[in-house]
Scaffold this motif. Structure first.
Motif, PDB file in Angstrom:
ATOM      1  N   PHE A 363      -6.809  -9.285  31.449  1.00  0.00           N
ATOM      2  CA  PHE A 363      -6.174  -8.182  32.360  1.00  0.00           C
ATOM      3  C   PHE A 363      -7.312  -7.736  33.231  1.00  0.00           C
ATOM      4  O   PHE A 363      -7.022  -7.452  34.536  1.00  0.00           O
ATOM      5  N   ASP A 364      -8.666  -7.239  32.678  1.00  0.00           N
ATOM      6  CA  ASP A 364      -9.652  -6.983  33.347  1.00  0.00           C
ATOM      7  C   ASP A 364     -10.115  -7.996  34.516  1.00  0.00           C
ATOM      8  O   ASP A 364     -10.473  -7.688  35.588  1.00  0.00           O
ATOM      9  N   LEU A 365      -9.828  -9.508  34.150  1.00  0.00           N
ATOM     10  CA  LEU A 365     -10.383 -10.405  35.028  1.00  0.00           C
ATOM     11  C   LEU A 365      -9.188 -10.457  36.157  1.00  0.00           C
ATOM     12  O   LEU A 365      -9.613 -10.571  37.519  1.00  0.00           O
ATOM     13  N   ASN A 366      -7.950 -10.249  36.039  1.00  0.00           N
ATOM     14  CA  ASN A 366      -7.077 -10.438  37.052  1.00  0.00           C
ATOM     15  C   ASN A 366      -7.085  -9.073  37.934  1.00  0.00           C
ATOM     16  O   ASN A 366      -7.126  -9.364  39.229  1.00  0.00           O
ATOM     17  N   GLU A 367      -7.542  -7.875  37.314  1.00  0.00           N
ATOM     18  CA  GLU A 367      -7.579  -6.869  38.489  1.00  0.00           C
ATOM     19  C   GLU A 367      -8.944  -7.081  39.132  1.00  0.00           C
ATOM     20  O   GLU A 367      -8.915  -6.508  40.367  1.00  0.00           O
ATOM     21  N   HIS A 368      -9.977  -7.436  38.576  1.00  0.00           N
ATOM     22  CA  HIS A 368     -11.154  -7.823  39.180  1.00  0.00           C
ATOM     23  C   HIS A 368     -11.078  -8.806  40.365  1.00  0.00           C
ATOM     24  O   HIS A 368     -11.546  -8.397  41.836  1.00  0.00           O
ATOM     25  N   VAL A 369     -10.450  -9.703  40.159  1.00  0.00           N
ATOM     26  CA  VAL A 369     -10.121 -10.799  41.284  1.00  0.00           C
ATOM     27  C   VAL A 369      -9.173 -10.147  42.434  1.00  0.00           C
ATOM     28  O   VAL A 369      -9.554 -10.101  43.608  1.00  0.00           O
ATOM     29  N   LEU A 370      -8.064  -9.460  41.752  1.00  0.00           N
ATOM     30  CA  LEU A 370      -7.264  -8.853  42.922  1.00  0.00           C
ATOM     31  C   LEU A 370      -7.841  -7.834  43.669  1.00  0.00           C
ATOM     32  O   LEU A 370      -7.512  -7.497  44.986  1.00  0.00           O
ATOM     33  N   ASN A 371      -8.664  -6.994  43.131  1.00  0.00           N
ATOM     34  CA  ASN A 371      -9.641  -6.039  43.697  1.00  0.00           C
ATOM     35  C   ASN A 371     -10.524  -6.549  44.879  1.00  0.00           C
ATOM     36  O   ASN A 371     -10.945  -5.867  45.631  1.00  0.00           O
ATOM     37  N   THR A 372     -10.807  -7.887  44.784  1.00  0.00           N
ATOM     38  CA  THR A 372     -11.957  -8.508  45.570  1.00  0.00           C
ATOM     39  C   THR A 372     -10.955  -9.042  46.896  1.00  0.00           C
ATOM     40  O   THR A 372     -11.658  -9.163  47.746  1.00  0.00           O
ATOM     41  N   GLN A 373      -9.424  -9.161  46.938  1.00  0.00           N
ATOM     42  CA  GLN A 373      -8.952  -9.400  47.859  1.00  0.00           C
ATOM     43  C   GLN A 373      -8.665  -8.242  49.025  1.00  0.00           C
ATOM     44  O   GLN A 373      -9.143  -7.028  48.452  1.00  0.00           O
ATOM     45  N   SER A 374      -8.256  -8.441  50.235  1.00  0.00           N
ATOM     46  CA  SER A 374      -8.301  -7.367  51.198  1.00  0.00           C
ATOM     47  C   SER A 374      -6.895  -6.381  50.969  1.00  0.00           C
ATOM     48  O   SER A 374      -6.724  -5.397  51.508  1.00  0.00           O
ATOM     49  N   ARG A 375      -5.813  -6.641  50.101  1.00  0.00           N
ATOM     50  CA  ARG A 375      -4.796  -6.007  49.865  1.00  0.00           C
ATOM     51  C   ARG A 375      -4.647  -5.042  48.801  1.00  0.00           C
ATOM     52  O   ARG A 375      -5.461  -5.280  47.784  1.00  0.00           O
ATOM     53  N   LEU A 376      -4.132  -3.828  49.187  1.00  0.00           N
ATOM     54  CA  LEU A 376      -3.987  -2.896  48.050  1.00  0.00           C
ATOM     55  C   LEU A 376      -2.839  -3.330  47.124  1.00  0.00           C
ATOM     56  O   LEU A 376      -1.873  -4.224  47.496  1.00  0.00           O
ATOM     57  N   PHE A 377      -3.111  -2.926  45.716  1.00  0.00           N
ATOM     58  CA  PHE A 377      -1.967  -3.437  44.790  1.00  0.00           C
ATOM     59  C   PHE A 377      -2.063  -2.477  43.784  1.00  0.00           C
ATOM     60  O   PHE A 377      -3.047  -1.582  43.507  1.00  0.00           O
ATOM     61  N   GLU A 378      -1.164  -2.235  42.784  1.00  0.00           N
ATOM     62  CA  GLU A 378      -1.038  -1.351  41.596  1.00  0.00           C
ATOM     63  C   GLU A 378      -0.548  -2.508  40.472  1.00  0.00           C
ATOM     64  O   GLU A 378       0.177  -3.296  40.761  1.00  0.00           O
ATOM     65  N   THR A 379      -1.087  -2.121  39.164  1.00  0.00           N
ATOM     66  CA  THR A 379      -0.663  -2.811  38.078  1.00  0.00           C
ATOM     67  C   THR A 379       0.392  -2.150  37.413  1.00  0.00           C
ATOM     68  O   THR A 379       0.289  -0.929  37.222  1.00  0.00           O
TER      69      THR A 379
END
Length: 408
Positions: A363-379
């Motif tokens: 889960f940490d890995l996924n959030e780290h990768v998605l946080n490096t992208q330009s789009r906002l997201f929420e888990t």
């Protein structure tokens, strides 16, 4: 009706076992594995299937009972690790199977007739899996430790599940063993008109090849996630990566997704996905792509394709300790590719079945990768095992699934 099975008569004996302090502590805490290097004292003539009675180092009281496996580094598989006295016999196994069945009672009150009745160590049966598909029980053996006890266990499994047919499946090592006359895919009770058995999972129809299919014929563990993804797919376009027999795809179609694309390297698996889809009424389009998931996802990105719901559920990337770092790199790549394929306000579902990659790490890995992208997201959600895959020790947990909603 009787079992059509000829099992060898194997005499088992009781072994007196003492462990080092670390090994004993693991048993006392309920861990089901005793490694060979933890054993300090044991009978010289120990054989696979013998009952290993584990005594405490100091007070000489019994702290656990297991089955001895001379071929495995996990030399003793624990089947009873309480201090209460028990007789290891047909009644003992019947009682534990009945307990396992009761744990699944909530699931069986839904419109579902497929479930895992025994989940190996987690239900007190290390190296033994039992799955039910409608009226067919599929028992898969991974260890010779069960050969002396198998006859009574099979009878109890059939009685408790009320299965009309029982199929025996064997791991590769059991298929190559000369200690028995069992055959992989053998019907040992009742009869089977067809290798492919239809069953229902939360109102949705599927099929499994119980004779030649992978493992017992189907992957039951993602059932709750498939139901949830189906409900979230109404009116949506869906991409199911590593789709295998179309579990997520079929739930999405059955829940009125407008278009579902199943992607898998196996053309045979995609044929199964199409057939499973046809078992249910649906109005959307079902497309399939055969090829390497990483390559095909990049190809879709280059074409500018996006989907409202993207599910990425790969096979295990870390079957041994040395593969963990490479597995994490692959999961990171999939998260990055998945983000690019997920439409505006879309949902990305990322799953892992690698037990060596721990849930929090995934889960940490996924959030780290998605946080490096330009789009906002929420888990939105993090899930683990369904009710028929209970966890009784850390290594027994392997499945984890994260739901990530993009806000733009």
């Amino acid at each position: 009706m009787t079992f059509n099975i000829a099992l060898p008569k194997i005499k088992v004996k009781n072994l007196a076992v003492k462990l080092n302090a670390k090994g004993e502590q693991f048993v006392v805490k309920g861990h089901p594995w005793v490694f060979s290097n933890s054993i300090v004292k044991i009978n010289d003539d120990a054989k696979t299937g013998d009952l290993a009675i584990i005594f405490s180092k100091n007070k000489n009281k019994v702290v656990g009972i297991g089955l001895y496996d001379e071929e495995s580094p996990i030399r003793i598989k624990i089947i009873h690790n309480a201090e209460t006295k028990v007789q290891i016999n047909a009644d003992f196994f019947h009682h534990n199977i009945a307990l396992a069945f009761d744990k699944r009672s909530e699931l069986l009150q839904t419109n579902t007739n497929s479930y895992r009745l025994l989940f190996g160590e987690n239900d007190g049966f290390p190296g033994l899996i039992a799955d039910v598909y409608d009226s067919v029980l599929v028992v898969k053996l991974y260890s010779e430790i069960w050969l002396p006890y198998l006859a009574s266990i099979l009878e109890s499994l059939q009685q408790i599940s009320q299965a009309q047919t029982v199929v025996m499946r064997l791991s590769r090592s059991l298929q190559n063993s000369d200690k028995h006359n069992l055959t992989d895919g053998e019907v040992i009770y009742g009869k089977l008109e067809n290798d492919v058995v239809e069953f229902v999972e939360h109102d949705v129809k599927f099929s499994a090849n119980v004779i030649k299919g992978h493992k017992t014929g189907y992957f039951l563990d993602h059932r709750a996630n498939r139901k949830r993804v189906g409900q979230l797919s109404k009116g949506k376009t869906v991409l199911d990566v590593f789709s295998y027999a179309g579990g997520f795809s079929v739930h999405a179609l059955a829940n009125d997704a407008t278009e579902v694309t199943s992607l898998d390297i196996s053309k045979q698996a995609l044929d199964m996905a199409r057939e499973n889809g046809k078992l249910n009424p649906y109005s959307g389009k079902h497309k399939t792509i055969s090829g390497d998931a990483f390559d095909e996802m990049r190809a879709l990105i280059s074409k500018g394709k996006t989907y409202d719901v993207v599910i990425i559920d790969p096979p295990s990337f870390a079957k041994q300790q040395s593969e963990i770092d490479l597995a994490k790199k692959k999961y990171a790549q999939l998260a990055e590719l998945g983000e690019k394929l997920t439409a505006k306000n879309g949902l990305l579902v990322l799953a892992s079945c690698s037990s060596r990659v721990l849930a929090q790490s995934f889960f940490d890995l996924n959030e780290h990768v998605l946080n490096t992208q330009s789009r906002l997201f929420e888990t939105e959600l993090k899930t683990k095992h369904d009710i028929d895959h209970p966890i009784s020790f850390p290594e027994g947990a392997y499945l984890k699934c994260g739901y990530y909603r993009f806000l733009e």
